[in-house]
Motif scaffolding. Structure first.
Motif, PDB file in Angstrom:
ATOM      1  N   THR A  57       0.816  -1.210   0.000  1.00 31.46           N
ATOM      2  CA  THR A  57       0.000   0.000   0.000  1.00 31.46           C
ATOM      3  C   THR A  57       0.853   1.264   0.000  1.00 31.46           C
ATOM      4  O   THR A  57       0.576   2.203  -0.751  1.00 31.46           O
ATOM      5  N   LEU A  58       1.873   1.298   0.856  1.00 34.49           N
ATOM      6  CA  LEU A  58       2.685   2.514   0.959  1.00 34.49           C
ATOM      7  C   LEU A  58       3.368   2.880  -0.354  1.00 34.49           C
ATOM      8  O   LEU A  58       3.306   4.042  -0.777  1.00 34.49           O
ATOM      9  N   PRO A  59       4.031   1.948  -1.049  1.00 31.28           N
ATOM     10  CA  PRO A  59       4.642   2.338  -2.336  1.00 31.28           C
ATOM     11  C   PRO A  59       3.624   2.795  -3.378  1.00 31.28           C
ATOM     12  O   PRO A  59       3.892   3.719  -4.152  1.00 31.28           O
ATOM     13  N   LEU A  60       2.458   2.171  -3.396  1.00 30.16           N
ATOM     14  CA  LEU A  60       1.458   2.529  -4.400  1.00 30.16           C
ATOM     15  C   LEU A  60       0.804   3.877  -4.107  1.00 30.16           C
ATOM     16  O   LEU A  60       0.327   4.547  -5.026  1.00 30.16           O
ATOM     17  N   THR A  61       0.752   4.259  -2.853  1.00 32.80           N
ATOM     18  CA  THR A  61       0.140   5.536  -2.484  1.00 32.80           C
ATOM     19  C   THR A  61       1.169   6.616  -2.206  1.00 32.80           C
ATOM     20  O   THR A  61       0.837   7.651  -1.618  1.00 32.80           O
ATOM     21  N   LEU A  62       2.415   6.405  -2.631  1.00 29.26           N
ATOM     22  CA  LEU A  62       3.479   7.372  -2.342  1.00 29.26           C
ATOM     23  C   LEU A  62       3.157   8.780  -2.840  1.00 29.26           C
ATOM     24  O   LEU A  62       3.381   9.762  -2.104  1.00 29.26           O
ATOM     25  N   PRO A  63       2.621   8.984  -4.051  1.00 27.81           N
ATOM     26  CA  PRO A  63       2.249  10.356  -4.451  1.00 27.81           C
ATOM     27  C   PRO A  63       1.249  10.994  -3.506  1.00 27.81           C
ATOM     28  O   PRO A  63       1.370  12.177  -3.166  1.00 27.81           O
ATOM     29  N   GLY A  64       0.259  10.222  -3.055  1.00 33.20           N
ATOM     30  CA  GLY A  64      -0.723  10.758  -2.122  1.00 33.20           C
ATOM     31  C   GLY A  64      -0.110  11.079  -0.771  1.00 33.20           C
ATOM     32  O   GLY A  64      -0.478  12.067  -0.126  1.00 33.20           O
ATOM     33  N   ILE A  65       0.842  10.272  -0.324  1.00 30.02           N
ATOM     34  CA  ILE A  65       1.513  10.526   0.951  1.00 30.02           C
ATOM     35  C   ILE A  65       2.323  11.815   0.872  1.00 30.02           C
ATOM     36  O   ILE A  65       2.333  12.623   1.811  1.00 30.02           O
ATOM     37  N   ILE A  66       3.011  12.012  -0.256  1.00 27.21           N
ATOM     38  CA  ILE A  66       3.796  13.231  -0.422  1.00 27.21           C
ATOM     39  C   ILE A  66       2.892  14.456  -0.447  1.00 27.21           C
ATOM     40  O   ILE A  66       3.178  15.483   0.186  1.00 27.21           O
ATOM     41  N   VAL A  67       1.787  14.375  -1.171  1.00 28.90           N
ATOM     42  CA  VAL A  67       0.839  15.494  -1.223  1.00 28.90           C
ATOM     43  C   VAL A  67       0.282  15.790   0.164  1.00 28.90           C
ATOM     44  O   VAL A  67       0.187  16.954   0.580  1.00 28.90           O
ATOM     45  N   THR A  68      -0.066  14.759   0.897  1.00 32.01           N
ATOM     46  CA  THR A  68      -0.603  14.950   2.251  1.00 32.01           C
ATOM     47  C   THR A  68       0.427  15.610   3.153  1.00 32.01           C
ATOM     48  O   THR A  68       0.091  16.513   3.937  1.00 32.01           O
ATOM     49  N   SER A  69       1.685  15.181   3.060  1.00 32.84           N
ATOM     50  CA  SER A  69       2.744  15.782   3.875  1.00 32.84           C
ATOM     51  C   SER A  69       2.960  17.241   3.507  1.00 32.84           C
ATOM     52  O   SER A  69       3.215  18.084   4.382  1.00 32.84           O
ATOM     53  N   MET A  70       2.846  17.560   2.231  1.00 34.45           N
ATOM     54  CA  MET A  70       3.002  18.945   1.796  1.00 34.45           C
ATOM     55  C   MET A  70       1.908  19.822   2.386  1.00 34.45           C
ATOM     56  O   MET A  70       2.169  20.919   2.895  1.00 34.45           O
ATOM     57  N   PHE A  71       0.674  19.345   2.340  1.00 30.57           N
ATOM     58  CA  PHE A  71      -0.423  20.125   2.903  1.00 30.57           C
ATOM     59  C   PHE A  71      -0.286  20.253   4.425  1.00 30.57           C
ATOM     60  O   PHE A  71      -0.603  21.308   4.997  1.00 30.57           O
ATOM     61  N   ALA A  72       0.172  19.199   5.088  1.00 22.86           N
ATOM     62  CA  ALA A  72       0.379  19.268   6.534  1.00 22.86           C
ATOM     63  C   ALA A  72       1.457  20.304   6.869  1.00 22.86           C
ATOM     64  O   ALA A  72       1.326  21.053   7.845  1.00 22.86           O
ATOM     65  N   PHE A  73       2.508  20.353   6.059  1.00 29.41           N
ATOM     66  CA  PHE A  73       3.568  21.349   6.277  1.00 29.41           C
ATOM     67  C   PHE A  73       3.024  22.763   6.108  1.00 29.41           C
ATOM     68  O   PHE A  73       3.282  23.639   6.942  1.00 29.41           O
ATOM     69  N   VAL A  74       2.266  22.994   5.047  1.00 29.93           N
ATOM     70  CA  VAL A  74       1.746  24.332   4.774  1.00 29.93           C
ATOM     71  C   VAL A  74       0.750  24.747   5.855  1.00 29.93           C
ATOM     72  O   VAL A  74       0.758  25.900   6.309  1.00 29.93           O
ATOM     73  N   PHE A  75      -0.123  23.830   6.288  1.00 36.89           N
ATOM     74  CA  PHE A  75      -1.063  24.137   7.369  1.00 36.89           C
ATOM     75  C   PHE A  75      -0.299  24.567   8.613  1.00 36.89           C
ATOM     76  O   PHE A  75      -0.671  25.539   9.286  1.00 36.89           O
ATOM     77  N   SER A  76       0.752  23.833   8.952  1.00 36.92           N
ATOM     78  CA  SER A  76       1.522  24.145  10.160  1.00 36.92           C
ATOM     79  C   SER A  76       2.320  25.425   9.978  1.00 36.92           C
ATOM     80  O   SER A  76       2.465  26.215  10.918  1.00 36.92           O
ATOM     81  N   TRP A  77       2.859  25.623   8.789  1.00 35.70           N
ATOM     82  CA  TRP A  77       3.673  26.811   8.518  1.00 35.70           C
ATOM     83  C   TRP A  77       2.839  28.090   8.628  1.00 35.70           C
ATOM     84  O   TRP A  77       3.294  29.096   9.185  1.00 35.70           O
ATOM     85  N   ASN A  78       1.637  28.056   8.120  1.00 40.31           N
ATOM     86  CA  ASN A  78       0.796  29.256   8.095  1.00 40.31           C
ATOM     87  C   ASN A  78       0.027  29.486   9.384  1.00 40.31           C
ATOM     88  O   ASN A  78      -0.543  30.571   9.568  1.00 40.31           O
ATOM     89  N   ASN A  79      -0.014  28.494  10.262  1.00 41.60           N
ATOM     90  CA  ASN A  79      -0.811  28.642  11.476  1.00 41.60           C
ATOM     91  C   ASN A  79      -0.188  29.682  12.399  1.00 41.60           C
ATOM     92  O   ASN A  79       1.009  29.637  12.698  1.00 41.60           O
ATOM     93  N   VAL A  80      -1.004  30.615  12.842  1.00 46.04           N
ATOM     94  CA  VAL A  80      -0.527  31.670  13.728  1.00 46.04           C
ATOM     95  C   VAL A  80      -1.209  31.625  15.087  1.00 46.04           C
ATOM     96  O   VAL A  80      -0.693  32.182  16.061  1.00 46.04           O
TER      97      VAL A  80
END
Length: 275
Positions: free
Chosen positions: A187-210
């Motif tokens: 599952t993890l190798p097949l969903t790697l693009p989705g995992i990367i996208v999810t991590s990117m959104f998690a980073f941006v949510f945390s980065w912008n949170n004030v």
């Protein structure tokens, strides 16, 4: 039906107008950071000026009060994204593959955490972190940001895992693979693009949170969005410093999305075409 030339021109003009509508605030902020302070709100407006880097030099070099805050934002956002992934991935896998009692309730509960304004959590979280003597630390902000990143990541990752054919895992189970092996090897190798996208959104949510860093940080662990607010003072508002720090705050998410942009398309279209 083929479009006529004037229809194509109208479509291009409409797209150009929409693009300018969204780009104008960003361009204006870049100009505000580069223009002399005296010309910021001059009347009539000054459209032509000699760009200068004084605002960036003051905020990030000398005295550079915002440079540590930029580092703090990177620590908090990266920490929140890294801590979020293992918990969200295993929870999403369980909700996708196992018969969990109350699955619908859990998904709606995660959704409600995203719907509620973050400010409602501030007082209990501050009291909790103060009692644990963690207020003012990086860990307190990284931990509390999971309130936003984990529910969002579970919703995204579950949709990606749902698109992986369960027959692949059933075949591995017949060969004796347990759930962890099926997760990591299939599952993890097949969903790697989705995992990367999810991590990117998690980073941006945390980065912008004030909201959370505003209450849970101190002078040493203050993040860049919170530090930018210090330029709103009773003596006046230094717009060029605000613009300079805001421009620097835009750059890390922009770099991440530019470097990993191909994964966004693959992740967001994952499972869209089925054979």
């Amino acid at each position: 039906m083929a479009l006529k030339p004037y229809q194509k021109v109208l479509i291009y003009l409409a797209w150009t107008a929409i693009l300018l509508f969204f780009l104008t605030p960003i361009i204006w902020f870049w100009a505000l950071a580069l223009r002399p302070q005296a010309t910021a709100f001059a009347m009539p407006p000054v459209f032509f000026f000699r760009p200068q880097l004084d605002a960036f030099h003051y905020t990030f070099l000398d005295p550079g009060v915002n440079a540590p805050q930029l580092r703090n934002s990177l620590i908090v956002a990266l920490g929140a994204a890294l801590l979020n992934l293992p918990f969200a991935l295993t929870a999403a896998y369980a909700l996708s593959r196992f018969r969990v009692k109350g699955k619908r309730f859990f998904m709606l509960w995660y959704l409600s955490l995203l719907m509620a304004p973050p400010i409602v959590y501030l007082i209990p979280y501050f009291i909790l972190m103060s009692r644990l003597r963690l207020a003012g630390t990086y860990f307190s902000m990284v931990l509390i940001l999971q309130t936003l990143t984990i529910p969002m990541s579970i919703w995204l990752l579950k949709s990606f895992i749902d698109e992986v054919p369960v027959e692949l895992e059933e075949a591995a189970a017949v060969d004796g693979a347990n759930w962890f092996v099926r997760l990591t090897r299939i599952t993890l190798p097949l969903t790697l693009p989705g995992i990367i996208v999810t991590s990117m959104f998690a980073f941006v949510f945390s980065w912008n949170n004030v909201v959370f860093p505003l209450v849970l940080s101190n002078q040493a662990t203050m993040t860049l969005p919170v530090g930018t607010m210090n330029y709103f003072a009773t003596a006046g508002i230094t717009w060029n410093y605000i613009a300079a720090t805001s421009v620097m705050a835009m750059i890390p998410p922009m770099v991440i999305f530019l470097v990993l942009g191909r994964y966004i398309v693959r992740g967001l279209t994952f499972g869209a075409v089925k054979g």
